[in-house]
Design a protein around this motif. Structure first.
Motif, mmCIF file in Angstrom:
data_model
loop_
_atom_site.group_PDB
_atom_site.id
_atom_site.type_symbol
_atom_site.label_atom_id
_atom_site.label_comp_id
_atom_site.label_asym_id
_atom_site.label_seq_id
_atom_site.Cartn_x
_atom_site.Cartn_y
_atom_site.Cartn_z
ATOM 1 N N VAL A 163 0.836 -1.209 0.000
ATOM 2 C CA VAL A 163 0.000 0.000 0.000
ATOM 3 C C VAL A 163 0.875 1.266 0.000
ATOM 4 C CG1 VAL A 163 -1.785 1.278 1.243
ATOM 5 C CG2 VAL A 163 -1.842 -1.231 1.189
ATOM 6 N N GLY A 164 0.510 2.184 -0.878
ATOM 7 C CA GLY A 164 1.190 3.478 -0.925
ATOM 8 C C GLY A 164 2.487 3.491 -1.711
ATOM 9 N N GLU A 165 2.879 2.345 -2.299
ATOM 10 C CA GLU A 165 4.124 2.294 -3.071
ATOM 11 C C GLU A 165 3.861 1.756 -4.471
ATOM 12 O OE1 GLU A 165 7.764 0.921 -1.193
ATOM 13 O OE2 GLU A 165 6.619 0.565 0.652
ATOM 14 N N ALA A 166 4.566 2.316 -5.423
ATOM 15 C CA ALA A 166 4.468 1.852 -6.805
ATOM 16 C C ALA A 166 5.513 0.767 -7.061
ATOM 17 C CB ALA A 166 4.667 3.015 -7.769
ATOM 18 N N PHE A 167 5.189 -0.125 -7.963
ATOM 19 C CA PHE A 167 6.125 -1.185 -8.350
ATOM 20 C C PHE A 167 7.342 -0.586 -9.042
ATOM 21 C CE2 PHE A 167 7.682 -3.992 -11.749
ATOM 22 C CZ PHE A 167 8.057 -5.106 -11.014
ATOM 23 N N LYS A 168 8.510 -1.160 -8.753
ATOM 24 C CA LYS A 168 9.739 -0.789 -9.446
ATOM 25 C C LYS A 168 10.371 -2.033 -10.042
ATOM 26 C CE LYS A 168 10.833 3.133 -6.405
ATOM 27 N NZ LYS A 168 11.836 3.701 -5.455
ATOM 28 N N VAL A 169 10.843 -1.921 -11.257
ATOM 29 C CA VAL A 169 11.520 -3.031 -11.929
ATOM 30 C C VAL A 169 12.781 -3.384 -11.151
ATOM 31 C CG1 VAL A 169 12.727 -3.705 -14.057
ATOM 32 C CG2 VAL A 169 10.575 -2.408 -14.177
ATOM 33 N N PRO A 170 13.089 -4.663 -10.975
ATOM 34 C CA PRO A 170 14.295 -5.043 -10.222
ATOM 35 C C PRO A 170 15.570 -4.480 -10.835
ATOM 36 C CG PRO A 170 12.883 -6.946 -10.603
ATOM 37 C CD PRO A 170 12.326 -5.835 -11.429
ATOM 38 N N VAL A 171 16.561 -4.280 -9.982
ATOM 39 C CA VAL A 171 17.892 -3.881 -10.452
ATOM 40 C C VAL A 171 18.562 -5.110 -11.068
ATOM 41 C CG1 VAL A 171 20.153 -3.009 -9.773
ATOM 42 C CG2 VAL A 171 18.067 -2.097 -8.685
ATOM 43 N N ALA A 172 19.016 -4.969 -12.298
ATOM 44 C CA ALA A 172 19.614 -6.097 -13.009
ATOM 45 C C ALA A 172 20.892 -6.566 -12.318
ATOM 46 C CB ALA A 172 19.910 -5.705 -14.445
ATOM 47 N N TRP B 141 2.450 -7.959 -4.240
ATOM 48 C CA TRP B 141 3.446 -8.957 -3.849
ATOM 49 C C TRP B 141 3.860 -9.748 -5.087
ATOM 50 C CZ3 TRP B 141 2.143 -12.009 1.252
ATOM 51 C CH2 TRP B 141 2.023 -11.110 2.322
ATOM 52 N N THR B 142 5.112 -10.148 -5.120
ATOM 53 C CA THR B 142 5.643 -10.912 -6.244
ATOM 54 C C THR B 142 5.313 -12.401 -6.067
ATOM 55 O OG1 THR B 142 7.340 -9.284 -6.744
ATOM 56 C CG2 THR B 142 7.819 -11.550 -7.377
ATOM 57 N N GLY B 143 5.326 -13.136 -7.186
ATOM 58 C CA GLY B 143 4.860 -14.510 -7.229
ATOM 59 C C GLY B 143 5.447 -15.450 -6.204
ATOM 60 N N ASN B 144 6.719 -15.281 -5.871
ATOM 61 C CA ASN B 144 7.345 -16.172 -4.887
ATOM 62 C C ASN B 144 7.141 -15.681 -3.457
ATOM 63 O OD1 ASN B 144 9.075 -13.990 -5.483
ATOM 64 N ND2 ASN B 144 10.830 -15.078 -4.640
ATOM 65 N N GLY B 145 6.315 -14.664 -3.282
ATOM 66 C CA GLY B 145 5.991 -14.181 -1.945
ATOM 67 C C GLY B 145 6.764 -12.966 -1.504
ATOM 68 N N ALA B 146 7.670 -12.456 -2.335
ATOM 69 C CA ALA B 146 8.419 -11.250 -1.981
ATOM 70 C C ALA B 146 7.450 -10.083 -1.809
ATOM 71 C CB ALA B 146 9.459 -10.932 -3.052
ATOM 72 N N ARG B 147 7.638 -9.329 -0.713
ATOM 73 C CA ARG B 147 6.642 -8.317 -0.341
ATOM 74 C C ARG B 147 7.097 -6.887 -0.608
ATOM 75 N NH1 ARG B 147 4.115 -10.703 5.351
ATOM 76 N NH2 ARG B 147 4.141 -12.901 4.732
ATOM 77 N N LYS B 148 8.215 -6.714 -1.251
ATOM 78 C CA LYS B 148 8.719 -5.369 -1.516
ATOM 79 C C LYS B 148 8.169 -4.834 -2.826
ATOM 80 C CE LYS B 148 13.068 -5.975 1.022
ATOM 81 N NZ LYS B 148 14.546 -5.951 0.935
ATOM 82 N N ALA B 149 8.055 -3.496 -2.889
ATOM 83 C CA ALA B 149 7.596 -2.858 -4.116
ATOM 84 C C ALA B 149 8.595 -3.055 -5.247
ATOM 85 C CB ALA B 149 7.356 -1.365 -3.879
#
Length: 646
Positions: A220-229, A255-263
């Motif tokens: 909540v309150g955060e936009a998704f960011k593409v991972p750092v390569a 949340w990402t598919g493997n359960g990661a909860r960071k934006a």
């Protein structure tokens, strides 16, 4: 350069919370169902099993591709792509001739791809959240249609797949496709859903991290960011693309598919997917009904009736409806991706609904946690589970000629430990997640898989699965782009060289195959067809321990066991060593001879694989013994024939 990929599906503690909590209260109940593997009751139960199923996994996008360019990150125009129509009657007849009963068409549901299909009303996918140019088949973006890459006419893609279903059935095989309940593509949007069906997330309350009927979890309150390569990775190998700008609009982040909860997930997370919410709160507690005590012993009909009066999370209903949609289209079963990341109660709900419509549906789960096998079989109503963590992972070092442990003894122990559910544990040596046997990173030559294949196919009554190209020694050595050598890439447009030689430009006659490839395919054909004999769904007995202790020439690189029924007795001996054995005196203990109902005397033994080798079993004072010498990597499947006249 090392590529980023997540084929190795190790599950973090974060992603396991739903499984552990969903099963913990019922594991004790299920474990009481275990039986003593040495008991006569457990043995006799085997005689009631269905005939052995033989599953042929085929990566649909790659099967019919005749293009041999294999340019890293190559387009369809450069590297080619297979189509549904490439599975001709001739192709299917040749698969059937291997002994196959079920074809698992991998990568059929419409997943995220880079190719532009906007003229067909399909929204383009952003390369920043797609793995590979062809995309991961486990990032599904529309569950009510199929991958447009696979159709000659993308506008007619569903009809082309339905025609393939019909051809497969005409050739007397059943159809399995993937369902991936744990996650969907970040860009999920179904343009083919039936009237009245809402998309995943369409009705979510995105102002909260969790709600029971939300399909996703939110940051909540955060936009998704593409991972750092990492490790020099570049989207599409550095090629320019109008959407490849390091950004993907998703607010709030999920949340990402493997359960990661960071934006902003890590590059090693399943960042191309989002985690589906099954009513498991972020703290791991359940927000749905539990199965009552005793339901491990109840039928799927009882499970179905129980759920008719329960209120379940919206995601449960969505996936049930997806499965029933494809069942109505003629699909005979499903392979469930990462099933252990979804609560076992959901599987009870889902599978009982499928079985109510099709009692013979083939339901296979990818699971890597042996401690919950029985939960997912008895409570989740799965037919079959991957037997990777124990059986495959023990066979692998044997194929690699490793001897630091007594792996053969470990296999016998595994077979005993899971005797009560051995029929439910599907065996394999190869699939899209595993390294190819022939790859230098694994065994370096397909011949090392021969004894392991004999053991996998014949030691239990479980189904056996092979992966297309395995039967001709494919080594997966191509540098394809996103995928790494040793595994045939599921992310890229590629050709599969050994398979292409067998395919012979659509003739499917092995016209370009080497003599070694043809011999290997003949071995698989003989073995897989033999494995369907009723005796290999009957009783099992180990003779490894007595032969290891009593026979100085019998090493940890040999493995022997017996399969028998009221009408047939078979003795299997495999040599995992590349070196020939010395002369062996194979012993059949007296208690087993009694169970096989063999009297004293001499019996002819005839090998059932090639019908070229025979031996003589001598039974004296109730104990059996015969002499045998095996070539390197050789196996014998001896049938006890007629009694030899004196």
């Amino acid at each position: 350069m090392k590529k980023l990929h997540t084929i190795a599906r190790s599950v973090s503690l974060i992603t396991c919370f739903s499984t552990l909590l969903a099963c913990s209260q019922q594991t004790k109940e299920v474990n009481t169902m275990k039986t003593d593997s040495s008991s006569k009751q457990a043995q006799q139960a085997n005689t009631q099993q269905k005939p052995k199923a033989v599953v042929y996994q085929v990566f649909t996008r790659l099967f019919g591709n005749t293009n041999t360019t294999n340019k890293p990150w190559g387009t369809i125009e450069e590297n080619g792509v297979g189509k549904f129509n490439d599975f001709t009657d001739k192709a299917l007849a040749e698969i059937k001739a291997l002994g196959v009963t079920h074809i698992w068409y991998t990568g059929v549901p419409h997943h995220a791809v880079i190719r532009d299909y906007s003229q067909y009303g399909i929204r383009p996918d952003d390369p920043d959240v797609v793995k590979g140019r062809a995309g991961s088949p486990y990032a599904v973006k529309d569950y009510y249609n199929v991958n447009p890459d696979l159709a000659v006419d993308p506008a007619n893609r569903l009809a082309e797949f339905q025609a393939l279903i019909a051809r497969t059935h005409k050739n007397q095989m059943q159809v399995i496709i993937d369902i991936v309940p744990n996650h969907v593509a970040r860009n999920y949007q179904s343009i083919s859903k039936p009237a009245g069906v809402s998309d995943f997330g369409q009705n979510d309350d995105t102002s909260v991290e969790y709600a029971k009927d939300n399909n996703f979890y939110y940051v909540v309150g955060e936009a998704f960011k593409v991972p750092v390569a990492k490790n020099g990775y570049q989207v599409l190998g550095g090629e320019q693309h109008p959407l490849a700008d390091g950004k993907f609009v998703e607010r709030p982040a999920k949340w990402t598919g493997n359960g990661a909860r960071k934006a902003q997930p890590d590059a090693n997370d399943w960042y191309e997917t989002v985690k589906v919410n099954y009513g498991v709160k972020p703290d791991g507690s359940k927000d749905f009904p539990s199965l009552p005590s005793g339901y491990a012993d109840k039928s799927y009909q009882a499970h179905y009736q129980f759920w008719q009066t329960q209120v379940v999370p919206d995601s449960w209903v969505k996936f049930r409806d997806i499965a029933l949609y494809w069942t109505e289209k003629g699909v005979d079963g499903f392979r469930y991706d990462m099933a252990e990341m979804v609560p076992v109660e959901f599987w009870s709900y889902m599978n009982s609904a499928i079985k109510t419509v099709n009692p013979d549906a083939f339901l296979l789960a990818e699971i890597y946690n042996p401690s919950i096998y029985r939960d997912y079989i008895h409570l989740g109503k799965m037919d079959y589970l991957y037997d990777k963590v124990d059986f495959y992972d023990t066979l692998k070092p044997m194929m690699q000629q490793k001897t630091e442990q007594d792996y053969a003894a470990n296999l016998v122990s595994i077979q005993s430990r899971f005797a009560d559910i051995e029929h439910n544990l599907l065996h394999f040596l190869d699939n899209h997640d595993e390294q190819r046997i022939s790859s230098p990173e694994f065994a370096g030559d397909a011949k090392f898989g021969k004894p392991a294949m004999v053991v996998s196919a014949l030691m239990s009554s479980s189904p056996i699965m092979i992966y297309f190209g395995q039967e001709v020694g494919e080594d997966g050595s191509e540098e394809t782009g996103f995928g790494d050598p040793s595994r045939t890439s599921i992310f890229d447009y590629v050709g599969v060289p050994a398979h292409q030689r067998w395919m012979n430009n659509g003739k499917f006659d092995g016209g370009q195959s080497s003599a070694e490839e043809l011999e290997l395919r003949d071995f698989y054909r003989r073995l897989l067809n033999l494995s369907k004999h009723q005796v290999f769904s009957a009783n099992y007995a180990e003779i490894q321990s007595i032969n290891r202790s009593a026979n100085p020439n019998y090493s940890q690189q040999q493995l022997a066991f017996v399969r028998y029924s009221q009408t047939d007795q078979v003795i299997v001996v495999s040599n995992f060593s590349e070196q020939a054995t010395q002369a062996l005196d194979i012993i059949i203990p007296s208690d087993l001879i009694a169970q096989m109902q063999l009297a004293d005397g001499q019996y002819q033994l005839t090998d059932q694989l090639y019908n070229k080798t025979s031996a003589e079993l001598n039974i004296t004072n109730g104990q059996g013994k015969f002499k045998l010498k095996l070539a390197g990597l050789e196996s014998m499947v001896f049938k006890v024939m007629h009694k030899v006249a004196k």
